[in-house]
Design an enzyme around this catalytic site. Structure first.
Site, mmCIF file in Angstrom:
data_model
loop_
_atom_site.group_PDB
_atom_site.id
_atom_site.type_symbol
_atom_site.label_atom_id
_atom_site.label_comp_id
_atom_site.label_asym_id
_atom_site.label_seq_id
_atom_site.Cartn_x
_atom_site.Cartn_y
_atom_site.Cartn_z
ATOM 1 N N CYS A 1 0.789 -1.242 0.000
ATOM 2 C CA CYS A 1 0.000 0.000 0.000
ATOM 3 C C CYS A 1 0.819 1.290 0.000
ATOM 4 O O CYS A 1 0.671 2.117 -0.896
ATOM 5 C CB CYS A 1 -0.932 0.020 1.202
HETATM 6 C C1 UDX Z 1 -0.626 0.369 5.377
HETATM 7 C C2 UDX Z 1 -1.414 1.343 6.261
HETATM 8 O O1 UDX Z 1 -0.810 1.376 7.550
HETATM 9 C C3 UDX Z 1 -2.874 0.902 6.356
HETATM 10 O O2 UDX Z 1 -3.624 1.843 7.098
HETATM 11 C C4 UDX Z 1 -3.445 0.794 4.954
HETATM 12 O O3 UDX Z 1 -4.796 0.341 4.993
HETATM 13 C C5 UDX Z 1 -2.607 -0.152 4.105
HETATM 14 O O4 UDX Z 1 -1.242 0.293 4.098
HETATM 15 P P1 UDX Z 1 0.436 -2.051 5.684
HETATM 16 O O5 UDX Z 1 0.745 -2.053 4.220
HETATM 17 O O6 UDX Z 1 -0.116 -3.297 6.290
HETATM 18 O O7 UDX Z 1 -0.608 -0.890 6.030
HETATM 19 O O8 UDX Z 1 1.797 -1.706 6.421
HETATM 20 P P2 UDX Z 1 2.268 -0.725 7.582
HETATM 21 O O9 UDX Z 1 2.101 -1.351 8.886
HETATM 22 O O10 UDX Z 1 1.694 0.606 7.389
HETATM 23 O O11 UDX Z 1 3.831 -0.677 7.264
HETATM 24 C C6 UDX Z 1 4.285 -0.225 6.001
HETATM 25 C C7 UDX Z 1 5.780 -0.203 5.943
HETATM 26 O O12 UDX Z 1 6.305 0.817 6.765
HETATM 27 C C8 UDX Z 1 6.466 -1.493 6.378
HETATM 28 O O13 UDX Z 1 7.518 -1.771 5.486
HETATM 29 C C9 UDX Z 1 7.020 -1.169 7.753
HETATM 30 O O14 UDX Z 1 8.159 -1.896 8.090
HETATM 31 C C10 UDX Z 1 7.329 0.311 7.597
HETATM 32 N N1 UDX Z 1 7.308 1.040 8.872
HETATM 33 C C11 UDX Z 1 6.150 1.197 9.553
HETATM 34 C C12 UDX Z 1 8.485 1.576 9.354
HETATM 35 O O15 UDX Z 1 9.557 1.451 8.750
HETATM 36 N N2 UDX Z 1 8.437 2.272 10.527
HETATM 37 C C13 UDX Z 1 7.289 2.456 11.228
HETATM 38 O O16 UDX Z 1 7.343 3.121 12.282
HETATM 39 C C14 UDX Z 1 6.109 1.898 10.732
#
Ligand code: UDX
Length: 437
Positions: free
Chosen positions: A267
């Protein structure tokens, strides 16, 4: 209440399972017959904590899974949860959603029901009014707002907590006209999720909210990542203490401030690109969004530079990568930063061994025989000259001096600071922690 969910990815599957487990009559529809038959037999196309159990409960109750669209004929609510993947220019690919709503239109043409169609798929502002609505009216021969309801209902659930987020969302967004269908939908959601805020707005605002949400999360991550790179050059400084402290300021908030190798997944990267593309189209130069994306891409480069600084050329060097899933508790490797890193390392002719507790099969689909798949953490580390920790799996926290004893060179790059509190007999670099001189 009869409910249909069209598109059984992780959003549709979580939603249909949760609703069925709450005793709604649910038909889950997907065009992939094999996938449907696997799901009916309890075999999941993806790993998602809690999904298997919820699905089992749902299947025992009132959940039907099928590729037969005509089953939506008697449904009162039809949720559309098909994917909107990314095109090469960053815009979203609408063919799947067009196909789904064309089928829905054809079915409701023959139905006496006045269903409410809710679009959960992520689409850029204007898609509902300019594309989805005309197709539905044309195919059904009926009028939106009079014969059927049409509501934008963006989804905010996260992989790895999809079931929890489906049961307990933080907000419900309903975009559309103030019709009896909107009233009915509001009642449905307030019964399903008492005390959760419901925002009622127009279609284009609801569509934009999803991009606003995800681009803000991406911005937070790139912000902390950039800060972590600065911190890495200040001896002794620790990005986690900084994140924890600024996170206590209620104006900032503590979530999404974990510095790392960059954001990945199905996403955030896609939605950022789509929003940048969309901003261009409406005549806005998205300077900040571009910088967020660029910062994200630079993160991998800085990890590679760190390796090259210590190892020299990476050609023919055996490197271990721990974690290929884009985040822990999922087997999803779509747009995973670890996958991007491995691709870049392979270009440099490095020899790669990987280990991931859940994502081995999906990683194999990407790399085939180009890399080695270890059976355990220590197996991955054996004979390697560097280990790069990419995903914060709990399992990696056990890594200690014993696990690294068969490394050819004890060199650790910890992109998530998993081992930062341990005394290790190794050259240890943690992203965001300045090395003591
Ligand atoms: C995301 C949105 O959070 C969600 O609301 C939407 O509906 C779909 O996209 P998701 O794809 O499941 O959800 O992943 P998310 O938990 O947001 O993490 C995305 C990326 O960011 C991951 O690679 C994660 O490792 C990274 N991340 C997240 C960080 O590097 N640091 C953080 O503090 C949080």
């Amino acid at each position: 209440m009869n409910i249909a969910v069209v598109g059984l990815g992780f959003v549709g599957l979580s939603m249909s399972s949760v609703l069925a487990s709450k005793n709604y009559n649910v038909v889950g529809i997907d065009i992939d017959n094999q996938k449907c038959s696997d799901i009916r037999n309890g075999i999941l196309p993806l790993f998602e904590p809690g999904l298997e159990n919820t699905l089992r409960v749902g299947l025992k109750k009132k959940l039907t899974i099928s590729n037969n669209f005509s089953l939506i004929k008697n449904c009162d609510m039809i949720f559309v949860t098909v994917g909107t993947p990314q095109k090469s220019n960053g815009a979203i690919e609408l063919s799947m959603i067009k196909e789904a709503i064309t089928s829905i239109g054809r079915i409701i043409a023959k139905s006496k029901n006045n269903p409410i169609i809710l679009i959960k798929s992520t689409v850029t502002p204007g898609t509902m009014q300019n594309i989805i609505l005309p197709i539905l009216e044309k195919r059904s021969g009926k009028k939106a707002g009079r014969d059927f309801g049409l509501i934008s209902n963006p989804e905010f659930l996260q992989e790895s907590s999809a079931i929890k987020n489906t049961k307990f969302p933080h907000v419900i967004v309903l975009g559309g006209y103030q019709t009896r269908f909107m009233k009915k939908t509001k009642n449905f959601f307030s019964k399903l999720h008492p005390n959760i805020p419901i925002i009622i707005t127009n279609h284009q605002t609801a569509e934009m909210v999803k991009y606003a949400n995800n681009s803000f999360l991406a911005t937070k991550i790139s912000f902390i990542n950039q800060l972590s790179n600065i911190c890495q050059n200040i001896p002794g400084v620790n990005i986690d203490d900084i994140a924890k402290t600024i996170g206590l300021d209620p104006r900032i908030g503590d979530a999404f401030l974990n510095a790392g190798p960059g954001y990945g997944g199905s996403c955030l990267p896609k939605d950022m690109k789509a929003l940048i593309n969309f901003a261009d189209k409406v005549g806005i130069n998205p300077i900040l969004l571009n910088a967020v994306e660029k910062t994200n891409q630079r993160q991998i480069k800085s990890i590679i530079s760190l390796m090259e600084k210590s190892l020299g050329t990476l050609a023919l060097k055996r490197l271990a990568v721990l974690g290929t899933a884009f985040k822990p508790n999922t087997d999803d490797v779509r747009d995973s930063i670890a996958i991007e890193l491995i691709k870049k390392l392979l270009k440099k002719k490095a020899r790669i061994t990987i280990y991931d507790p859940k994502a081995m099969r999906n990683t194999m689909k990407v790399f085939g025989k180009k890399i080695i798949y270890a059976k355990s953490i220590t197996d991955a580390l054996n004979n390697s000259q560097c280990v790069i920790m990419m995903t914060h799996w709990k399992q990696f926290e056990v890594l200690n001096n014993n696990s690294i004893k068969h490394m050819k060179r004890k060199f650790i790059i910890d992109c998530r600071r998993i081992l930062s509190k341990k005394e290790l007999n190794a050259e240890y670099y943690a992203i965001g922690i300045g090395k003591k001189e």
